[in-house]
Motif scaffolding. Structure first.
Motif, PDB file in Angstrom:
ATOM      1  N   THR A   3      40.493  36.723  35.765  1.00 45.53           N
ATOM      2  CA  THR A   3      39.932  38.478  35.607  1.00 45.53           C
ATOM      3  C   THR A   3      40.444  39.164  36.339  1.00 45.53           C
ATOM      4  O   THR A   3      40.616  38.410  38.082  1.00 45.53           O
ATOM      5  CB  THR A   3      38.868  38.447  35.644  1.00 45.53           C
ATOM      6  OG1 THR A   3      38.013  38.358  36.320  1.00 45.53           O
ATOM      7  CG2 THR A   3      38.133  38.326  34.242  1.00 45.53           C
ATOM      8  N   VAL A   4      40.722  39.973  36.956  1.00 48.36           N
ATOM      9  CA  VAL A   4      40.759  40.784  38.202  1.00 48.36           C
ATOM     10  C   VAL A   4      39.239  40.565  39.468  1.00 48.36           C
ATOM     11  O   VAL A   4      39.720  40.350  40.582  1.00 48.36           O
ATOM     12  CB  VAL A   4      40.773  42.587  38.294  1.00 48.36           C
ATOM     13  CG1 VAL A   4      40.362  42.972  39.583  1.00 48.36           C
ATOM     14  CG2 VAL A   4      41.952  43.288  37.661  1.00 48.36           C
ATOM     15  N   PHE A   5      37.848  40.358  38.731  1.00 48.05           N
ATOM     16  CA  PHE A   5      37.087  40.077  39.857  1.00 48.05           C
ATOM     17  C   PHE A   5      37.339  38.791  40.376  1.00 48.05           C
ATOM     18  O   PHE A   5      36.924  38.362  41.322  1.00 48.05           O
ATOM     19  CB  PHE A   5      35.875  40.011  38.937  1.00 48.05           C
ATOM     20  CG  PHE A   5      34.409  39.709  39.451  1.00 48.05           C
ATOM     21  CD1 PHE A   5      33.660  40.760  40.101  1.00 48.05           C
ATOM     22  CD2 PHE A   5      33.896  38.326  39.200  1.00 48.05           C
ATOM     23  CE1 PHE A   5      33.100  40.322  40.897  1.00 48.05           C
ATOM     24  CE2 PHE A   5      33.281  38.358  40.423  1.00 48.05           C
ATOM     25  CZ  PHE A   5      31.952  39.146  41.132  1.00 48.05           C
ATOM     26  N   GLU A   6      38.566  37.488  39.369  1.00 49.37           N
ATOM     27  CA  GLU A   6      37.722  36.314  39.837  1.00 49.37           C
ATOM     28  C   GLU A   6      38.994  36.328  40.891  1.00 49.37           C
ATOM     29  O   GLU A   6      39.252  35.089  41.807  1.00 49.37           O
ATOM     30  CB  GLU A   6      38.773  35.767  38.129  1.00 49.37           C
ATOM     31  CG  GLU A   6      37.538  34.961  37.561  1.00 49.37           C
ATOM     32  CD  GLU A   6      37.816  34.309  36.311  1.00 49.37           C
ATOM     33  OE1 GLU A   6      37.101  33.719  35.948  1.00 49.37           O
ATOM     34  OE2 GLU A   6      39.248  34.296  35.901  1.00 49.37           O
ATOM     35  N   ALA A   7      40.155  36.669  40.445  1.00 48.95           N
ATOM     36  CA  ALA A   7      40.974  37.601  41.979  1.00 48.95           C
ATOM     37  C   ALA A   7      40.852  37.763  43.484  1.00 48.95           C
ATOM     38  O   ALA A   7      40.754  36.965  44.724  1.00 48.95           O
ATOM     39  CB  ALA A   7      42.084  37.882  40.916  1.00 48.95           C
ATOM     40  N   LEU A   8      39.510  39.324  42.886  1.00 50.34           N
ATOM     41  CA  LEU A   8      39.450  39.380  44.140  1.00 50.34           C
ATOM     42  C   LEU A   8      38.236  38.497  45.054  1.00 50.34           C
ATOM     43  O   LEU A   8      38.177  38.543  46.151  1.00 50.34           O
ATOM     44  CB  LEU A   8      38.387  40.285  43.698  1.00 50.34           C
ATOM     45  CG  LEU A   8      38.961  41.942  42.569  1.00 50.34           C
ATOM     46  CD1 LEU A   8      38.222  42.940  42.343  1.00 50.34           C
ATOM     47  CD2 LEU A   8      39.816  42.398  44.467  1.00 50.34           C
ATOM     48  N   GLU A   9      37.335  37.415  44.234  1.00 50.45           N
ATOM     49  CA  GLU A   9      36.261  36.123  44.655  1.00 50.45           C
ATOM     50  C   GLU A   9      37.527  35.313  46.047  1.00 50.45           C
ATOM     51  O   GLU A   9      37.050  35.137  46.396  1.00 50.45           O
ATOM     52  CB  GLU A   9      36.032  35.955  44.194  1.00 50.45           C
ATOM     53  CG  GLU A   9      35.028  36.257  42.800  1.00 50.45           C
ATOM     54  CD  GLU A   9      34.338  35.605  41.930  1.00 50.45           C
ATOM     55  OE1 GLU A   9      32.792  35.170  42.390  1.00 50.45           O
ATOM     56  OE2 GLU A   9      34.322  35.142  41.653  1.00 50.45           O
ATOM     57  N   ASP A  26      36.516  43.015  33.269  1.00 46.64           N
ATOM     58  CA  ASP A  26      36.579  42.651  32.189  1.00 46.64           C
ATOM     59  C   ASP A  26      38.246  43.202  32.126  1.00 46.64           C
ATOM     60  O   ASP A  26      38.770  43.554  30.813  1.00 46.64           O
ATOM     61  CB  ASP A  26      35.760  43.954  30.804  1.00 46.64           C
ATOM     62  CG  ASP A  26      36.221  44.882  31.387  1.00 46.64           C
ATOM     63  OD1 ASP A  26      36.268  45.352  32.456  1.00 46.64           O
ATOM     64  OD2 ASP A  26      35.345  45.146  31.051  1.00 46.64           O
ATOM     65  N   THR A  27      38.880  42.882  33.560  1.00 45.90           N
ATOM     66  CA  THR A  27      40.609  43.301  33.400  1.00 45.90           C
ATOM     67  C   THR A  27      41.196  42.403  33.412  1.00 45.90           C
ATOM     68  O   THR A  27      40.924  41.835  34.683  1.00 45.90           O
ATOM     69  CB  THR A  27      40.335  45.060  34.099  1.00 45.90           C
ATOM     70  OG1 THR A  27      40.059  46.267  34.292  1.00 45.90           O
ATOM     71  CG2 THR A  27      41.878  45.138  34.471  1.00 45.90           C
ATOM     72  N   LEU A  28      42.235  42.096  33.290  1.00 47.37           N
ATOM     73  CA  LEU A  28      42.802  40.891  32.553  1.00 47.37           C
ATOM     74  C   LEU A  28      44.106  40.742  34.284  1.00 47.37           C
ATOM     75  O   LEU A  28      44.477  42.317  33.930  1.00 47.37           O
ATOM     76  CB  LEU A  28      43.402  39.978  31.983  1.00 47.37           C
ATOM     77  CG  LEU A  28      42.240  39.972  31.159  1.00 47.37           C
ATOM     78  CD1 LEU A  28      43.348  38.960  29.381  1.00 47.37           C
ATOM     79  CD2 LEU A  28      41.351  38.925  31.279  1.00 47.37           C
ATOM     80  N   PHE A  71      49.306  40.367  42.779  1.00 52.20           N
ATOM     81  CA  PHE A  71      48.450  41.444  42.689  1.00 52.20           C
ATOM     82  C   PHE A  71      47.378  41.404  43.729  1.00 52.20           C
ATOM     83  O   PHE A  71      47.343  40.524  44.580  1.00 52.20           O
ATOM     84  CB  PHE A  71      47.274  40.688  41.843  1.00 52.20           C
ATOM     85  CG  PHE A  71      46.164  41.434  41.737  1.00 52.20           C
ATOM     86  CD1 PHE A  71      45.933  42.495  40.781  1.00 52.20           C
ATOM     87  CD2 PHE A  71      44.511  41.184  42.475  1.00 52.20           C
ATOM     88  CE1 PHE A  71      44.545  42.960  41.136  1.00 52.20           C
ATOM     89  CE2 PHE A  71      43.580  41.739  42.519  1.00 52.20           C
ATOM     90  CZ  PHE A  71      43.667  43.293  41.430  1.00 52.20           C
ATOM     91  N   SER A  72      47.351  42.698  44.463  1.00 55.00           N
ATOM     92  CA  SER A  72      47.181  43.281  45.851  1.00 55.00           C
ATOM     93  C   SER A  72      46.087  44.535  45.951  1.00 55.00           C
ATOM     94  O   SER A  72      45.703  44.465  44.628  1.00 55.00           O
ATOM     95  CB  SER A  72      47.490  43.436  46.777  1.00 55.00           C
ATOM     96  OG  SER A  72      48.762  45.094  45.870  1.00 55.00           O
ATOM     97  N   GLU A  73      45.475  44.014  46.917  1.00 58.16           N
ATOM     98  CA  GLU A  73      44.152  44.950  47.458  1.00 58.16           C
ATOM     99  C   GLU A  73      44.563  47.027  46.853  1.00 58.16           C
ATOM    100  O   GLU A  73      43.929  47.412  46.059  1.00 58.16           O
ATOM    101  CB  GLU A  73      44.088  45.646  48.604  1.00 58.16           C
ATOM    102  CG  GLU A  73      43.534  43.284  49.333  1.00 58.16           C
ATOM    103  CD  GLU A  73      43.184  43.794  50.279  1.00 58.16           C
ATOM    104  OE1 GLU A  73      42.045  43.648  51.016  1.00 58.16           O
ATOM    105  OE2 GLU A  73      44.247  44.619  51.410  1.00 58.16           O
ATOM    106  N   ARG A  74      45.897  47.162  46.803  1.00 60.93           N
ATOM    107  CA  ARG A  74      46.291  48.085  46.714  1.00 60.93           C
ATOM    108  C   ARG A  74      46.436  48.354  45.064  1.00 60.93           C
ATOM    109  O   ARG A  74      46.522  49.103  44.202  1.00 60.93           O
ATOM    110  CB  ARG A  74      48.206  47.969  46.940  1.00 60.93           C
ATOM    111  CG  ARG A  74      48.780  50.031  46.784  1.00 60.93           C
ATOM    112  CD  ARG A  74      49.808  49.819  47.463  1.00 60.93           C
ATOM    113  NE  ARG A  74      49.801  49.629  48.578  1.00 60.93           N
ATOM    114  CZ  ARG A  74      50.346  50.134  50.086  1.00 60.93           C
ATOM    115  NH1 ARG A  74      51.639  50.314  49.783  1.00 60.93           N
ATOM    116  NH2 ARG A  74      50.310  50.473  50.733  1.00 60.93           N
TER     117      ARG A  74
END
Length: 146
Positions: free
Chosen positions: A23-29, A69-71, A51-54
């Protein structure tokens, strides 16, 4: 200066990545934990995206999506520009400027070995310029005309 010189200042095997099913959340973590602005998206050790901050700002937040919930597959950049270790950093700067990107995955003999950021390049150039200035100062102070 070459990309390999910039890579020499980075930790060995520091490839922070997620899969397209994270998930995007996992990447952000992961990005927060490692204090980085982008993660590579790998599948069976092959680079399939970044996948970047942008990407987060433009493809998640501004689209009203939820990060939990976004992959990654839905919002990653799949057309990834890479560089080789024997490329010049000036060429990397030009690519980053032309393409409006801040991160470039690095290959060595076709194998992914890491990623460089615009910050890495700026730091390397500043270090190189300081060395040149120091050399010139030493030369001038050793001159019989000083």
């Amino acid at each position: 200066m070459l990309v390999q010189h910039v890579m020499g200042n980075k930790p060995v095997n520091a490839i922070w990545s997620v899969t397209q099913d994270n998930t995007v959340f996992e990447a952000l973590e992961l990005m927060a934990a490692k204090n980085i602005g982008a993660v590579l998206v790998l599948e069976n050790d092959l680079l399939i995206g970044i996948f970047s901050e942008r990407d987060y700002a433009r493809k998640v937040i501004l689209q009203g999506r939820g990060s939990r919930d976004t992959l990654i597959r839905e919002v990653m950049t799949s057309k990834v520009i890479t560089v080789e270790t024997d490329d010049k950093i000036e060429e990397c700067m030009q690519i980053m400027s032309d393409k409006h990107i801040r991160h470039l995955p690095v290959n060595q003999h076709g194998k992914l070995i890491g990623i460089i950021s615009i910050n890495d390049i700026v730091s390397a150039i500043m270090h190189e310029q300081k060395e040149h200035i120091s050399t010139l100062e030493s030369y001038i102070s050793g001159s019989p005309y000083s």
